[in-house]
Design an enzyme around this catalytic site. Sequence first.
Site, PDB file in Angstrom:
ATOM      1  N   HIS A   1       6.486  17.931 -16.170  1.00  0.00           N
ATOM      2  CA  HIS A   1       5.931  19.203 -15.719  1.00  0.00           C
ATOM      3  C   HIS A   1       5.670  20.126 -16.907  1.00  0.00           C
ATOM      4  O   HIS A   1       6.597  20.580 -17.575  1.00  0.00           O
ATOM      5  CB  HIS A   1       6.923  19.862 -14.760  1.00  0.00           C
TER       6      HIS A   1
ATOM      7  N   HIS B   1      -0.041  27.774 -18.234  1.00  0.00           N
ATOM      8  CA  HIS B   1       0.419  27.883 -16.850  1.00  0.00           C
ATOM      9  C   HIS B   1      -0.365  28.941 -16.100  1.00  0.00           C
ATOM     10  O   HIS B   1      -0.680  28.778 -14.914  1.00  0.00           O
ATOM     11  CB  HIS B   1       1.904  28.220 -16.816  1.00  0.00           C
TER      12      HIS B   1
END
Length: 356
Positions: A35, A77
């Site tokens: 991730h 992100h």
Amino acid sequence: MTLLTRRALTTAALAGTFLPGLARAQSKKPIVIGHRGCSGERPEHTALAYERAIEQGADFIEPDLVPTKDGHLVARHENEIGGTTDIASRPEFAARKATKTIDGEQITGWFTEDFTLAELKTLRARERLPQLRPASAAFDGQALIPTFEEVWAIAQAGSKRTGRTIGVYPELKHPTYFAAIGLPTEARLVTKLKALGLNSATAPVFVQCFEIAPLKRLRALTSARLVFLVDAEGGPADQPGVKYADLITAQGLKDVAVYADGLGPNWKLVVPHDGQALGAPTTLVRDAHAAGLAVHPWTVRSENAFLPASLRKGDPAAPSFLAQHGDSEAVLKALYAAGVDGVFSDFPALAVAARG
């Protein structure tokens, strides 16, 4: 028995499962997705994090993608980069600080769409959660913001180095917002997929998104596997009034399977907890598999701050208690036991070890 369509059979094969009416079996182990790379140990979305994830055995590395002013897709992100780069300390960019409304939320900071790629390349990445991850923050200032092409190059180099196939798992962030400001991202990504040889259902790539209309547009543009992301609360930004909960019923999942090959749920939708202890698995994995969807829940983290009370370790009175690592292995094993086809983790080595 219901006739199986060619697409349903293909989706089932990609998910490593058989469809209803047949005994379920996985042809491969569940995949481990790094991730944002190994974001528990290195600043997220950097070469440092991606390479670390590959070293730890991740099968896929995940870049969240946002556009630059000149149309490049970079790994961050969020498009607001005040917390993940050193831009706040750069006086030459001070005047570009702005307040914007993105998916209904007002945010102040610096945004990738206001900078060219060349300008972003002058910045250095920082740890987003330094209080929880001081060891990762020690790497602040050592890495650049990578483009999607550069992330794929890291995966390719990792495949060559390890002898394993390392894939990429890009997420399109806020596509409806970017389309509204003249920077649509779906076609840009598909152009990249085609150029990199990733435009097929057998390529080592999954494309994910929290919004529905962008996935439907992608379905018409690419053969790459698509994943619909869902959270435990809220709903798609492109469909106000629609809740994720309404889309993950048994019937809702059949509708999702028209435009996606997989489901990426918050892991608590698979193994719920009440804040204290893990509960019994829900029917989500079974229902998703019945619709022909693979299931890749997100995101298992090891710090006490992200775990239910019964899985936390250490002295609750210690200042560093929330940053200390608890029993995330229990979460991972519960997810694997529930039959998921993959997991996202900030600590890929732990996910690989728990997979066995």
